[in-house]
Design a protein around this motif. Sequence first.
Motif, PDB file in Angstrom:
ATOM      1  N   ILE A 110      21.791 -20.591  24.631  1.00  0.00           N
ATOM      2  CA  ILE A 110      20.554 -20.501  25.423  1.00  0.00           C
ATOM      3  C   ILE A 110      20.868 -20.055  26.854  1.00  0.00           C
ATOM      4  N   GLU A 111      21.920 -20.604  27.450  1.00  0.00           N
ATOM      5  CA  GLU A 111      22.277 -20.210  28.817  1.00  0.00           C
ATOM      6  C   GLU A 111      22.566 -18.720  28.894  1.00  0.00           C
ATOM      7  N   LYS A 112      23.285 -18.245  27.903  1.00  0.00           N
ATOM      8  CA  LYS A 112      23.623 -16.824  27.873  1.00  0.00           C
ATOM      9  C   LYS A 112      22.348 -15.986  27.754  1.00  0.00           C
ATOM     10  N   PHE A 113      21.498 -16.383  26.842  1.00  0.00           N
ATOM     11  CA  PHE A 113      20.230 -15.670  26.634  1.00  0.00           C
ATOM     12  C   PHE A 113      19.432 -15.625  27.936  1.00  0.00           C
ATOM     13  N   ASN A 114      19.351 -16.759  28.598  1.00  0.00           N
ATOM     14  CA  ASN A 114      18.537 -16.823  29.818  1.00  0.00           C
ATOM     15  C   ASN A 114      19.142 -16.005  30.957  1.00  0.00           C
ATOM     16  N   ARG A 115      20.465 -15.870  30.987  1.00  0.00           N
ATOM     17  CA  ARG A 115      21.096 -15.005  31.991  1.00  0.00           C
ATOM     18  C   ARG A 115      20.762 -13.544  31.725  1.00  0.00           C
ATOM     19  N   GLU A 116      20.682 -13.192  30.436  1.00  0.00           N
ATOM     20  CA  GLU A 116      20.540 -11.783  30.067  1.00  0.00           C
ATOM     21  C   GLU A 116      19.091 -11.312  29.979  1.00  0.00           C
ATOM     22  N   ASN A 117      18.145 -12.241  29.972  1.00  0.00           N
ATOM     23  CA  ASN A 117      16.743 -11.857  29.794  1.00  0.00           C
ATOM     24  C   ASN A 117      15.901 -12.312  30.971  1.00  0.00           C
ATOM     25  N   GLN A 118      15.082 -11.365  31.440  1.00  0.00           N
ATOM     26  CA  GLN A 118      14.251 -11.696  32.588  1.00  0.00           C
ATOM     27  C   GLN A 118      12.897 -12.263  32.166  1.00  0.00           C
ATOM     28  N   PHE A 119      12.298 -11.650  31.148  1.00  0.00           N
ATOM     29  CA  PHE A 119      10.925 -12.029  30.807  1.00  0.00           C
ATOM     30  C   PHE A 119      10.813 -12.897  29.552  1.00  0.00           C
ATOM     31  N   PHE A 120      11.911 -13.136  28.910  1.00  0.00           N
ATOM     32  CA  PHE A 120      11.935 -14.113  27.823  1.00  0.00           C
ATOM     33  C   PHE A 120      12.898 -15.211  28.226  1.00  0.00           C
ATOM     34  N   LYS A 121      12.441 -16.435  28.104  1.00  0.00           N
ATOM     35  CA  LYS A 121      13.315 -17.550  28.454  1.00  0.00           C
ATOM     36  C   LYS A 121      13.313 -18.571  27.328  1.00  0.00           C
ATOM     37  N   LYS A 122      14.475 -19.130  27.109  1.00  0.00           N
ATOM     38  CA  LYS A 122      14.574 -20.169  26.081  1.00  0.00           C
ATOM     39  C   LYS A 122      14.648 -21.537  26.729  1.00  0.00           C
ATOM     40  N   GLY A 123      14.148 -22.501  26.013  1.00  0.00           N
ATOM     41  CA  GLY A 123      14.220 -23.874  26.476  1.00  0.00           C
ATOM     42  C   GLY A 123      14.679 -24.787  25.346  1.00  0.00           C
ATOM     43  N   PHE A 124      15.181 -25.936  25.746  1.00  0.00           N
ATOM     44  CA  PHE A 124      15.831 -26.822  24.789  1.00  0.00           C
ATOM     45  C   PHE A 124      15.507 -28.262  25.169  1.00  0.00           C
ATOM     46  N   ALA A 125      15.354 -29.118  24.197  1.00  0.00           N
ATOM     47  CA  ALA A 125      15.133 -30.543  24.520  1.00  0.00           C
ATOM     48  C   ALA A 125      15.554 -31.435  23.365  1.00  0.00           C
ATOM     49  N   PHE A 126      15.972 -32.617  23.738  1.00  0.00           N
ATOM     50  CA  PHE A 126      16.209 -33.675  22.751  1.00  0.00           C
ATOM     51  C   PHE A 126      14.981 -34.576  22.716  1.00  0.00           C
ATOM     52  N   MET A 127      14.733 -35.180  21.575  1.00  0.00           N
ATOM     53  CA  MET A 127      13.663 -36.171  21.518  1.00  0.00           C
ATOM     54  C   MET A 127      14.064 -37.324  20.605  1.00  0.00           C
ATOM     55  N   PRO A 128      14.559 -38.397  21.222  1.00  0.00           N
ATOM     56  CA  PRO A 128      14.849 -39.580  20.412  1.00  0.00           C
ATOM     57  C   PRO A 128      13.553 -40.350  20.131  1.00  0.00           C
ATOM     58  N   ILE A 129      13.475 -40.996  18.982  1.00  0.00           N
ATOM     59  CA  ILE A 129      12.280 -41.792  18.669  1.00  0.00           C
ATOM     60  C   ILE A 129      12.659 -43.192  18.188  1.00  0.00           C
ATOM     61  N   CYS A 130      11.739 -44.091  18.393  1.00  0.00           N
ATOM     62  CA  CYS A 130      11.883 -45.447  17.852  1.00  0.00           C
ATOM     63  C   CYS A 130      10.476 -45.924  17.529  1.00  0.00           C
ATOM     64  N   PHE A 131      10.237 -46.309  16.289  1.00  0.00           N
ATOM     65  CA  PHE A 131       8.878 -46.669  15.861  1.00  0.00           C
ATOM     66  C   PHE A 131       8.926 -47.960  15.055  1.00  0.00           C
TER      67      PHE A 131
END
Length: 756
Positions: free
Chosen positions: A408-429
């Motif tokens: 993702i970091e590489k992609f975001n360095r190389e692209n101006q108008f497309f950006k990637k994002g990433f997230a973790f989501m832990p759950i407890c129910f």
Amino acid sequence: MENIDLLYHARGESKFIDDLRLPSDALYAAIFYSSTGHGRILSLDLRDALLMPGVKAILTSKDIPGENQIGGVIADETLLAEDEVHYAGQPIALVVAESPECARKAVKKIKVLFDELPVVLDPREAFRKGSFIIPPRIFSMGNTSLAWDNCLVIVEGRAETGAQEHLYLETQGSVAYPTDSGSLKVTSSTQAPTAVQRAVSRVTGLPMNKIEVEASRLGGGFGGKEDQANSFAAMAALSALKLNRPVKLVLSRQEDLRITGKRHPYSSDFKLGLDSEGRILAYEVTFYQNAGASADLSPAILDRTLFHCTNSYFVPNVKATAYSLRTNLPPMTAFRGFGAPQGMFAIESAIFKAAEKMGVEPSYLQEKNLLKEGDAFPYGQSAEGCRAKESWLAALETFETGEIKNRIEKFNRENQFFKKGFAFMPICFGISFTNASMNQAGALVHIYSDGSIGISTAAVEMGQGVNMKLRQIASAIFQVSLDKIKIEPANTTRVANTSPTAASAAADLNGKALEKACNELLERLLNAAALKLKTEDKPVIINEEILLKEEKTGLKWEDLVKMAFDERMDLTSHAHHITPGIYFDKLLNQGRPFNYHVYGTGVVEVTLDCLRGTYTVDSLKAIHDSGKPLNPLIDRGQAEGAAIQGLGWLTMEEIAYASKGPLLSDSLSAYKVPDVYFSPGELDIRFLKASDNPRGIFNSKAIGEPPFMYAIGVFFALYNAIKEFRPEVRMDFTAPLTNERLLLALYSKEKNTVTA
Ligand code: MTE
Ligand code: LUZ
Ligand code: MOS
């Protein structure tokens, strides 16, 4: 998927309420409902409607023989409005006619005059006016006011989440038949046959034993039919009783969208304090729940918000305050997650904001604060068999999240108008109805003299596969093939005083009752077999054959059953199950409300088109703790479905009301839910290995709701992508994150943004 229901569905043979063949004297009802959010009824003119050929009767609140009351938790909801309406969509009258078309035409001829009253749609405004459904609820642990002094970082902010439409494929509906001796049979698309029975009893004045309620299968419920099927069944029943003819009431899609309640919108204020290492020391949160015009299940939903307000994190000092607020919207109701998603969204927002301020990744704070074995929840229960860290580490390793981040970091360095994002989501129910008394179930098992088996419980099949799971349980105990086992529709005359199919607990509760009933019958049969074989040893059944000391005896399942019948043995058994060891003190807000918790860690990747404000969810992956799944394929389907449903809530599903209250998004051209094209490119939900759950049926864990919350990660992955494009942006945490909101976040010069 070996699930008999699916075959019937695929061939179009499954019968839903609207498919039931009715007797030739059947009548059809349609609802006349309020077009305004709040008003006094000055006049109701039924004359033109009554003159229409085919119209048999128009019923109003005056025609109700029992109580005009359907409020289950709090008695604050009429079946049919009396002199005031409190939301647009509120039922006022029922037209009963010879055809549904005729009934709907007549509805259009009813004239009503309102004296319009002030409309409140916003929960904070309702708060200022003091319109509370119940007194405030407060959960606390430790002492937050003392803790702030020790915090290096404190962030405050606001989190908003929107309503969500259930959009079950089968709309609400019911058919009521007058039967012998002044009784009624009611078939209903309900998750809660007993709740329907109670509501019909209350409205008609008939005792519960004169009302038989049956639910064969639902074309989806998702919580929308946990409480809100009651009113439509009561309307059909009322009409059937009045006209002494069978009456069907099935809502059109638009009627259903306008009349029924949705997931509660919440507005929340949070304050989070952390030490220099990122350990959370204190969390204060205030929830403003938009309950709509009456209580429905709002108090219970508010409780679950509080129970899940710290998600899967250990927070030593917590003060969580929750208000349930009366507004002029349809009564909001149960929806997959039942208040937990709203609570979890708030703390994830707080963590995101804290990470921004500390210059670390949110995942650093998430991981640092995960619950550990024995940690206390703010409600007194401690985490036993905690798998928060285990699922987190498994996600890191299985999905090679380090690689993803690099890519993702590489992609975001190389692209101006497309950006990637990433997230973790832990759950407890937490698994259990938070109202302890609801954690009970019954099962009735008949073995017929030919060896086939009929099973009745209160579990309602609504696509989640509970019937298959019940068959598997009986099949495993009796050691007979699945095709010998039939699951009967849930019916109040066979299994009485039952809880709704809800809280993800249907397989757990009904499965345990079934296990007990089956084991009792098995014991009887094996004793009979021992007698017949003249042995002191206990025979066993394997694959429909009776074995003694691992040797075949020649006796088969059918022979054994026939023999037991000839011996005049009782081949029926009933069992009752209660979840052991749960309790909750509603004054202290302390106890052990949950049988166990479900854990998991989601990982989300998105690509944002920063010119258009559109995006794709590239992947949604998770390591999910489903115990030892009863049926891995069904559980995977549940997990994937839940995650996509959650995705809709956070992104594209936006419900809009006009300022006077009517629903604007009242068709499927105005309200969009995720389809296959919108679904994550890669949807990969795997089960945590070797994670037995002795508290669940056959070591499994409940699956229906928890995976919904993985989708919260999508929201924060999108925020990360926005920040790649516009690093200085500081945004509100407002869901759904629609394309319009995204564009504003990317380009707005104004402060749609709040500063940290
Ligand atoms: N899956 C399908 N296909 N249809 C539904 O209506 N409802 C969900 C979930 N999965 C639902 C579903 C909700 S809100 C709950 S609480 C659980 O199923 C209830 O069923 P269970 O207790 O058997 O998991
Ligand atoms: N219904 C309910 C639920 O009455 N109590 C609950 O705790 C619950 N939890 C999830 C879904 N429905
Ligand atoms: Mo589900 S919200 O418990 O029906």
